[in-house]
Design an enzyme around this catalytic site. Structure first.
Site, mmCIF file in Angstrom:
data_model
loop_
_atom_site.group_PDB
_atom_site.id
_atom_site.type_symbol
_atom_site.label_atom_id
_atom_site.label_comp_id
_atom_site.label_asym_id
_atom_site.label_seq_id
_atom_site.Cartn_x
_atom_site.Cartn_y
_atom_site.Cartn_z
ATOM 1 N N SER A 68 4.981 -0.992 -1.809
ATOM 2 C CA SER A 68 5.056 -0.261 -3.080
ATOM 3 C C SER A 68 6.006 0.912 -2.978
ATOM 4 O O SER A 68 7.203 0.712 -2.933
ATOM 5 C CB SER A 68 3.693 0.147 -3.643
ATOM 6 O OG SER A 68 3.872 0.408 -5.026
ATOM 7 N N HIS A 73 8.771 15.331 -4.841
ATOM 8 C CA HIS A 73 9.579 16.288 -5.607
ATOM 9 C C HIS A 73 9.286 17.680 -5.052
ATOM 10 O O HIS A 73 8.113 18.008 -4.823
ATOM 11 C CB HIS A 73 9.214 16.240 -7.096
ATOM 12 C CG HIS A 73 9.181 14.839 -7.630
ATOM 13 N ND1 HIS A 73 10.306 14.150 -7.992
ATOM 14 C CD2 HIS A 73 8.141 13.991 -7.802
ATOM 15 C CE1 HIS A 73 9.964 12.932 -8.397
ATOM 16 N NE2 HIS A 73 8.648 12.807 -8.287
ATOM 17 N N CYS A 88 0.174 -1.426 -2.107
ATOM 18 C CA CYS A 88 -0.527 -2.619 -2.547
ATOM 19 C C CYS A 88 -1.325 -3.144 -1.362
ATOM 20 O O CYS A 88 -0.882 -3.071 -0.219
ATOM 21 C CB CYS A 88 0.505 -3.651 -3.003
ATOM 22 S SG CYS A 88 -0.208 -5.238 -3.438
#
Length: 128
Positions: A68, A73, A88
């Site tokens: 995945s 940030h 996943c």
């Protein structure tokens, strides 16, 4: 699509300032920790922001994983960051790998405060 989504708001980081302000340092950390945990990076895109004086400022980045993704940030002005690691668990349980990546990135950033959430995604199999 069963999986685990780890979400962290990371405040007042005391770790290496370069990790919050330098694209290459943050990308190396994130991709390296994914590999070290046994996940499979397929590609990465990290963007370097600059302040008004043209100096490195925040960074935003994503590591696309076969399992995945990781997204991060940074806001070096306040020493803050957000971190998402989603895996996943279709062909194998990657939960421990995701937790390892999440923990290691946070350890390097060395925040004074963390607000973290674990979200189990998808449906349980019938009869479980």
């Amino acid at each position: 699509m069963n999986g685990l989504h780890l979400i962290g708001d990371i405040y007042r980081c005391r770790g290496a300032h370069d990790t919050l302000t330098r694209r290459a340092a943050l990308e190396e950390l994130c991709v390296g920790e994914c590999r070290d945990a046994g996940l499979s990076p397929l590609g990465a895109y990290f963007y370097q922001f600059e302040n008004a004086e043209g100096e490195p400022a925040g960074v935003t980045g994503t590591v696309v994983l076969a399992e995945s993704h990781l997204a991060i940030h940074t806001w070096p002005e306040t020493g803050d960051a957000t971190l998402d690691v989603y895996v996943c668990n279709f062909s194998r349980d990657n939960s421990a790998r995701a937790r390892q990546v999440f923990r290691r990135v946070i350890e390097v950033l060395a925040p004074a405060e963390i607000v973290a959430h674990e979200v189990v995604r998808g449906r349980l199999p019938v009869g479980a």
